[in-house]
Design an enzyme around this catalytic site. Structure first.
Site, short mmCIF file in Angstrom:
data_model
loop_
_atom_site.label_atom_id
_atom_site.label_comp_id
_atom_site.label_asym_id
_atom_site.label_seq_id
_atom_site.Cartn_x
_atom_site.Cartn_y
_atom_site.Cartn_z
N GLU A 196 17.90 -3.84 -20.73
CA GLU A 196 18.31 -3.39 -22.08
C GLU A 196 19.64 -2.65 -22.04
O GLU A 196 20.14 -2.26 -20.98
CB GLU A 196 17.23 -2.50 -22.70
CG GLU A 196 17.02 -1.19 -21.96
CD GLU A 196 16.43 -0.10 -22.85
OE1 GLU A 196 17.01 0.21 -23.91
OE2 GLU A 196 15.39 0.46 -22.45
N LYS B 183 7.66 8.94 -21.73
CA LYS B 183 8.03 10.37 -21.64
C LYS B 183 7.09 11.18 -22.50
O LYS B 183 6.64 10.71 -23.54
CB LYS B 183 9.43 10.57 -22.21
CG LYS B 183 10.53 10.15 -21.29
CD LYS B 183 11.80 10.89 -21.68
CE LYS B 183 12.93 10.56 -20.73
NZ LYS B 183 13.54 9.27 -21.00
N1 PSU Z 1 12.80 6.18 -23.75
C1 PSU Z 1 13.49 6.54 -22.65
N2 PSU Z 1 14.77 6.12 -22.52
C2 PSU Z 1 15.38 5.32 -23.47
C3 PSU Z 1 14.62 4.94 -24.62
C4 PSU Z 1 13.34 5.40 -24.72
O1 PSU Z 1 12.97 7.24 -21.82
O2 PSU Z 1 16.56 4.96 -23.31
C5 PSU Z 1 15.24 4.04 -25.64
C6 PSU Z 1 14.77 2.59 -25.41
O3 PSU Z 1 15.83 1.72 -25.74
C7 PSU Z 1 13.65 2.45 -26.42
C8 PSU Z 1 14.17 3.28 -27.56
O4 PSU Z 1 13.38 1.13 -26.82
O5 PSU Z 1 14.78 4.39 -26.94
C9 PSU Z 1 13.08 3.69 -28.51
O6 PSU Z 1 13.65 4.23 -29.66
P1 PSU Z 1 12.72 4.51 -30.94
O7 PSU Z 1 11.79 5.60 -30.53
O8 PSU Z 1 13.69 4.94 -32.01
O9 PSU Z 1 12.02 3.23 -31.25
#
Ligand code: PSU
Ligand code: MN
Length: 305
Positions: A26, A160
């Protein structure tokens, strides 16, 4: 149809055509997850690890309104440096394309583009999930719905604890998404290998996992899998230190009224700030560990045809 919007780089296209192992990666982790230049350095090392383990890497992003599967080193550098790259999940894709913008794909959007290209294995750091306090905020990442529908295995180091790990597991259970522990019975919590929650199934080899994935998709059971690969012990953080930082980050986000797609990047940046460089180092190492497993899994899956 899709082909009109999608550029698969020649090396990735050739590997897919020959039925060889390919691993998707990603780009939100590059543009919104780590600071420059460590982000670019990490993205390049991840690609090298995947090659060294017999697979072809395909970093995924949107560049000037084109969906890109497989980036060049210069394109990775550009993504890591630019401040105009938009975090792009499922709902954002058509607008980033229509406007000709640059987009960094989240886990959800990366799964979509990987599936369009025919890639079944995707390695990253952490997935989005059900946020703490979702009972009132309704903040649940679109990553989870993508896992419910799109046929890609996502290798991560768990979730996390900015998230509610228990509710994230409940949500995945409701939507039939298997959560598989790689050589562990316990769901890892990203910076630490333990969360207190169990995974659904444990596998002890990439071959065993590839077999189960093949069966899932042979049966027409659409959707992804969460492959939870714990951070190696030598890079784990002290759980009290990280949890204190997360609590503080959540408090500040609440006080500043952070909402929607800004929440996760805000929390990630705050945690990093509050723990100094330590959390970044752990973050990088767990991504490398996931890249290794991603390559092994893609190789095993390719053997099954
Ligand atoms: N969690 C992490 N590192 C990240 C992300 C999440 O520990 O970089 C990023 C990933 O790209 C994940 C996104 O898909 O955040 C999720 O965002 P949201 O909670 O807005 O869906
Ligand atoms: Mn959200």
């Amino acid at each position: 149809m899709v082909q009109g919007y999608l550029d698969i780089n020649p090396e990735v296209a050739a590997a897919l055509k020959a039925g060889k192992a390919v691993v998707a990666l990603e780009s939100t982790i590059i543009s919104h997850g780590m600071p420059y230049p460590r982000n670019v350095e990490t993205a390049r090392n991840v690609e090298k690890i995947i090659r060294d383990h017999g697979a072809v890497p395909a970093t995924i992003a949107i560049l000037k309104g084109r969906m890109k599967v497989g980036l060049s080193p210069d394109e990775i550098e550009y993504l890591g440096k630019s401040h105009d790259v938009i975090k792009c999940s499922r709902r954002d894709l058509p607008f980033i394309l229509a406007k000709g913008l640059d987009g960094a794909t989240t886990v959800a959007a990366t799964m979509i583009l990987a599936a369009m290209a025919g890639i079944r294995v995707f390695a990253t750091g952490g997935i989005g999930g059900v946020h703490r306090g979702a009972q009132t905020s309704f903040d649940i990442s679109a990553d989870l719905q993508e896992l419910a529908h799109t046929n890609v295995a996502v290798i991560c180091a768990g979730a996390k604890s900015i998230l509610d790990i228990g509710l994230t597991l409940e949500y995945l259970e409701t939507f039939g998404v298997p959560v598989v522990g790689f050589k562990t019975n316990e769901m890892p919590a990203f910076y630490t290998s333990k969360s207190g929650f169990s995974v659904n199934y444990r596998v002890d080899s990439a071959a065993e996992l590839a077999q189960a994935m093949k069966i899932k998709w042979d049966l027409g059971l659409n959707g992804g899998l969460v492959v939870a690969n714990p951070i190696p012990a030598q890079y784990e953080m002290d759980s009290a230190t990280i949890n204190t930082a997360i609590e503080e980050a959540l408090k500040q986000a609440e006080a500043e009224g952070v909402k929607g797609k800004d929440t996760t990047p805000y929390l990630l940046a705050k945690v990093k700030e509050l723990t100094g460089g330590d959390s970044l180092e752990s973050n990088i190492q767990l991504v490398y560990n996931n890249a290794r497993l991603g390559a092994e899994l893609a190789v095993e899956l390719a053997k099954l045809g």
